[in-house]
Structures are given as C-alpha cells and as structure tokens.
Design a protein around this motif. Structure first.
Motif, PDB file in Angstrom:
ATOM      1  N   ARG A 188      15.598 -11.412 -24.127  1.00  0.00           N
ATOM      2  CA  ARG A 188      15.087 -10.806 -22.890  1.00  0.00           C
ATOM      3  C   ARG A 188      15.211 -11.861 -21.797  1.00  0.00           C
ATOM      4  O   ARG A 188      14.528 -12.890 -21.832  1.00  0.00           O
ATOM      5  N   LEU A 189      16.082 -11.608 -20.841  1.00  0.00           N
ATOM      6  CA  LEU A 189      16.362 -12.562 -19.768  1.00  0.00           C
ATOM      7  C   LEU A 189      15.586 -12.138 -18.531  1.00  0.00           C
ATOM      8  O   LEU A 189      15.874 -11.101 -17.925  1.00  0.00           O
ATOM      9  N   MET A 190      14.631 -12.967 -18.126  1.00  0.00           N
ATOM     10  CA  MET A 190      13.634 -12.536 -17.141  1.00  0.00           C
ATOM     11  C   MET A 190      13.565 -13.438 -15.908  1.00  0.00           C
ATOM     12  O   MET A 190      12.529 -13.530 -15.252  1.00  0.00           O
ATOM     13  N   ARG A 191      14.668 -14.082 -15.582  1.00  0.00           N
ATOM     14  CA  ARG A 191      14.662 -14.979 -14.425  1.00  0.00           C
ATOM     15  C   ARG A 191      15.569 -14.490 -13.285  1.00  0.00           C
ATOM     16  O   ARG A 191      16.012 -15.285 -12.460  1.00  0.00           O
ATOM     17  N   SER A 192      15.843 -13.216 -13.215  1.00  0.00           N
ATOM     18  CA  SER A 192      16.669 -12.695 -12.123  1.00  0.00           C
ATOM     19  C   SER A 192      15.980 -12.960 -10.780  1.00  0.00           C
ATOM     20  O   SER A 192      14.763 -12.863 -10.664  1.00  0.00           O
ATOM     21  N   VAL A 193      16.802 -13.268  -9.767  1.00  0.00           N
ATOM     22  CA  VAL A 193      16.283 -13.463  -8.409  1.00  0.00           C
ATOM     23  C   VAL A 193      17.015 -12.514  -7.470  1.00  0.00           C
ATOM     24  O   VAL A 193      18.206 -12.240  -7.633  1.00  0.00           O
ATOM     25  N   GLU A 194      16.302 -12.010  -6.480  1.00  0.00           N
ATOM     26  CA  GLU A 194      16.880 -11.016  -5.588  1.00  0.00           C
ATOM     27  C   GLU A 194      17.971 -11.598  -4.696  1.00  0.00           C
ATOM     28  O   GLU A 194      18.898 -10.898  -4.292  1.00  0.00           O
ATOM     29  N   GLU A 195      17.888 -12.896  -4.408  1.00  0.00           N
ATOM     30  CA  GLU A 195      18.880 -13.519  -3.532  1.00  0.00           C
ATOM     31  C   GLU A 195      20.258 -13.585  -4.168  1.00  0.00           C
ATOM     32  O   GLU A 195      21.274 -13.690  -3.464  1.00  0.00           O
ATOM     33  N   GLU A 196      20.315 -13.502  -5.490  1.00  0.00           N
ATOM     34  CA  GLU A 196      21.588 -13.540  -6.225  1.00  0.00           C
ATOM     35  C   GLU A 196      22.036 -12.102  -6.479  1.00  0.00           C
ATOM     36  O   GLU A 196      21.296 -11.311  -7.064  1.00  0.00           O
TER      37      GLU A 196
END
Length: 247
Positions: A188-196
């Motif tokens: 579970r990859l939970m470090r998404s950022v909106e700027e990317e």
C-alpha cells in the motif's frame, strides 16, 4: 513468475470525475471504466458494513477477466482489545457473499489500528481464525499492522507459518516491514502528493516497480495507491502499469 496487479482504493470519488473518469461518464459506468484501466481495486466499503451477495456478483460481472478485487475486512474483526475473540465477526465477514467474486477475489486485507500493540499469543490466535477457503473459493490474507512493536521476529514467524502476507506500507508514520511471509505480496503506497501529476515522482514509481518485479519472482504482487493525495491515485497506478509494460 507471479502476476503484478496495480490499482487504487475504491472507485467512487468525486475529484476523479474529469481527472480519471472522462467528462460526462455516467456514475453507474465508473466501475466498468476503472476495472478496464487498472488491474485491481481494493474495496474499502467492506470495512464499514456487510455487503450483499448481489453486490459481489455485480462487481464480478463488471470487471474483465484477469481482474481481481482485494477486500478490506470488517473493522469489527480487527478493532478490538482481544483479537482471539473475533471468531464470530470473522465468520460473518467471510460468509457475507464474497465467494460470488470467484476468480476475481484477491487477498483480504486485515487492518489494525495504529495503537494496536503486538501480542504474540493473541495475534497467533487471530491468525488461526482466518479460513483458507469459503464455499470452495481459496482465500489469501494480508495483515496491515501500524505499530512499531510489530517489528518483531516472532510476528514475522507467525505470518510465515500461516502463509499470511505482511503489508508493505509506504507511509510516513507506520512501520515498513519488509518480510516475505507468503506466496504473494501486498503493498500500500500512501505518499502521493498533489503537486506531482502522477502522485509519486517518476523515479519513485520506477523504484517501486523494480521492487514489484522482485516480489513477483515469488508469487503474485498487489500494489495499491491509497490515501495521500487521493486525487492522484489513478494516475499513479496507471503510470506504474505503464512502467511495467515499458521495461
């Protein structure tokens, strides 16, 4: 070599309309669209309430061959002081109709509270409650623990003995326990950022894709973009899928 399946949590999220879902797509068609553009989805609604056999059958029908759903197990199974007392809740969860998914049933995710501390005897008793099949459909189980006390060889040994996966969580606060304890892997990859644009930077996607290939050498791998900047989750998953296909 196992299959690598990549997806998101759920499929109903208003900010995905116009970003992931094409403008004008009817809400009733969103599941079919999502399953056609991803290879797995983690269903989170099963965490909050029981579903019907009809719902599971409809979800199975909406997805193409080869697609699988992971199910987040009921909070009533895992959010309790004594896990060994969860037998009734576990039985109720697995017998609610999940067998209707058939070959489209992926792993079951058992998520524990960040405050849940490792107790070897109690966790061992809980793992023993997890059935290997329901109505003839094989079951696979993954444990998402979120307290540092689970960084314990005894926990890894319990999971390995039962062929239960320990979730690999990419999160700023939860422990990342990198242990191969089952014949499949769940991340579970939970470090998404909106700027990317793709949630994760291209080099991070490449790094995790390399990890997924390694996991697949030992069995199926399931990778979900969850939480973080949720609006970017579909783009992250699609970029991940594209990376796997390109290499």
């Amino acid at each position: 070599m196992g299959m690598i399946r990549v997806g998101i949590g759920g499929w109903t999220f208003e900010p995905w309309r116009g970003t992931f879902y094409p403008p004008g797509l009817k809400q009733k068609d969103e599941l079919a669209y999502a399953t056609a553009h991803l290879t797995t989805i983690e269903i989170n609604g099963t965490y909050y309430r029981l579903q019907t056999e009809k719902s599971f059958a409809q979800w199975a029908k909406a997805a193409p061959d080869g697609f699988v759903y992971a199910l987040k197990a009921s909070r009533y199974c895992t959010n309790r002081k004594v896990l060994a007392e969860a037998e009734e809740s576990v039985e109720k969860f697995v017998n609610q109709g999940i067998a209707e998914l058939g070959e489209k049933l992926g792993p079951i995710l058992w998520q524990f509270a960040p405050t849940k501390v490792f107790d070897q005897e109690d966790m061992g008793a809980f793992i023993a409650l997890l059935p290997s099949a329901v109505a003839g459909v094989p079951l696979r189980h993954a444990l998402e623990v979120r307290h540092e006390s689970f960084r314990d060889p005894a926990f890894v040994a319990l999971a390995k003995k039962a062929n239960v996966a320990i979730v690999r969580a990419d999160h700023g606060e939860y422990p990342l326990i990198e242990a191969d304890t089952a014949d499949f892997t769940y991340a579970r990859l939970m470090r998404s950022v909106e700027e990317e644009r793709t949630g994760y930077a291209p080099e991070a996607i490449e790094r995790w894709a390399d990890e997924a290939r390694r996991w697949a050498a030992g069995g199926d791998a399931f990778v979900y973009f969850i939480s973080g900047a949720k609006v970017r989750a579909p783009a992250a998953a699609q970029a991940f899928i594209a990376k796997l296909k390109a290499d």
